[in-house]
Design a protein around this motif. Structure first.
Motif, PDB file in Angstrom:
ATOM      1  N   ARG A   1      24.393  -7.000  -9.115  1.00  0.00           N
ATOM      2  CA  ARG A   1      25.154  -7.296 -10.337  1.00  0.00           C
ATOM      3  C   ARG A   1      25.673  -6.014 -10.964  1.00  0.00           C
ATOM      4  N   PHE A   2      25.026  -4.878 -10.667  1.00  0.00           N
ATOM      5  CA  PHE A   2      25.444  -3.587 -11.216  1.00  0.00           C
ATOM      6  C   PHE A   2      26.402  -2.831 -10.300  1.00  0.00           C
ATOM      7  N   GLU A   3      26.767  -3.415  -9.175  1.00  0.00           N
ATOM      8  CA  GLU A   3      27.670  -2.780  -8.216  1.00  0.00           C
ATOM      9  C   GLU A   3      27.212  -1.353  -7.873  1.00  0.00           C
ATOM     10  N   PRO A   4      25.985  -1.206  -7.402  1.00  0.00           N
ATOM     11  CA  PRO A   4      25.495   0.138  -7.087  1.00  0.00           C
ATOM     12  C   PRO A   4      26.248   0.750  -5.908  1.00  0.00           C
ATOM     13  N   GLU A   5      26.418   2.062  -5.952  1.00  0.00           N
ATOM     14  CA  GLU A   5      27.038   2.769  -4.839  1.00  0.00           C
ATOM     15  C   GLU A   5      26.084   2.835  -3.655  1.00  0.00           C
ATOM     16  N   ARG A   6      24.809   2.910  -3.961  1.00  0.00           N
ATOM     17  CA  ARG A   6      23.809   3.093  -2.917  1.00  0.00           C
ATOM     18  C   ARG A   6      22.497   2.444  -3.348  1.00  0.00           C
TER      19      ARG A   6
ATOM     20  N   GLU B   1      17.533   7.887 -14.915  1.00  0.00           N
ATOM     21  CA  GLU B   1      18.031   9.197 -15.339  1.00  0.00           C
ATOM     22  C   GLU B   1      19.504   9.328 -14.997  1.00  0.00           C
ATOM     23  N   ALA B   2      20.203  10.116 -15.782  1.00  0.00           N
ATOM     24  CA  ALA B   2      21.609  10.405 -15.517  1.00  0.00           C
ATOM     25  C   ALA B   2      21.665  11.648 -14.635  1.00  0.00           C
ATOM     26  N   ARG B   3      22.442  11.534 -13.559  1.00  0.00           N
ATOM     27  CA  ARG B   3      22.601  12.649 -12.624  1.00  0.00           C
ATOM     28  C   ARG B   3      24.059  12.766 -12.224  1.00  0.00           C
ATOM     29  N   GLY B   4      24.696  13.841 -12.617  1.00  0.00           N
ATOM     30  CA  GLY B   4      26.091  14.052 -12.225  1.00  0.00           C
ATOM     31  C   GLY B   4      27.017  12.930 -12.624  1.00  0.00           C
ATOM     32  N   GLY B   5      26.830  12.366 -13.796  1.00  0.00           N
ATOM     33  CA  GLY B   5      27.695  11.283 -14.263  1.00  0.00           C
ATOM     34  C   GLY B   5      27.336   9.911 -13.709  1.00  0.00           C
ATOM     35  N   ARG B   6      26.229   9.828 -12.981  1.00  0.00           N
ATOM     36  CA  ARG B   6      25.770   8.549 -12.422  1.00  0.00           C
ATOM     37  C   ARG B   6      24.359   8.274 -12.890  1.00  0.00           C
ATOM     38  N   TRP B   7      24.040   6.997 -12.958  1.00  0.00           N
ATOM     39  CA  TRP B   7      22.679   6.603 -13.293  1.00  0.00           C
ATOM     40  C   TRP B   7      21.872   6.400 -12.018  1.00  0.00           C
TER      41      TRP B   7
END
Length: 121
Positions: A102-107, A49-55
């Protein structure tokens, strides 16, 4: 003393290992499915889901779960696997989970429950 952020060396090594899986960044989906299967899951659910401009991507399964101690020893370390001696399980190398980098997740958040203890006879 290094000026690199905490964990950056681990993240760089884990990302390098993830690159060995080839060019498809979605390989982590396969890895999470295999981890669920190895944990005895009969159901695996992915949501996005998209949340605040983030997936936000979630993977949930009904497998046996793991304790924090197990995760610390095996999941949060490279090349460590509790499945090394189990021929019936696919994941035995201790790097597949980290293909998500590979997706460079923030968290990355991991929630689990300790496996149920078998009844004492």
């Amino acid at each position: 003393m290094s000026s690199a952020p905490p964990g950056s060396e681990f993240r760089a090594r884990a990302r390098a290992e993830a690159e060995r899986y080839g060019p498809d960044p979605w390989v982590f989906v396969r890895e999470l499915l295999q981890n669920g299967r190895d944990a005895g899951a009969t159901k695996v659910e992915f949501t996005c889901e998209a949340r605040g401009g983030r997936w936000v991507l979630r993977c949930r399964d009904d497998g046996e779960g793991m304790t924090f101690a197990h995760a610390r020893r095996y999941l949060f370390a490279l090349y460590a696997s509790s499945k090394e001696s189990r021929r019936d399980q696919v994941g035995r190398f201790g790097v597949g989970f980290w293909s998500v980098l590979r997706f460079e997740p923030e968290r990355i958040a991991i929630r689990s429950r300790a496996p149920a203890r078998p009844e004492l006879a």
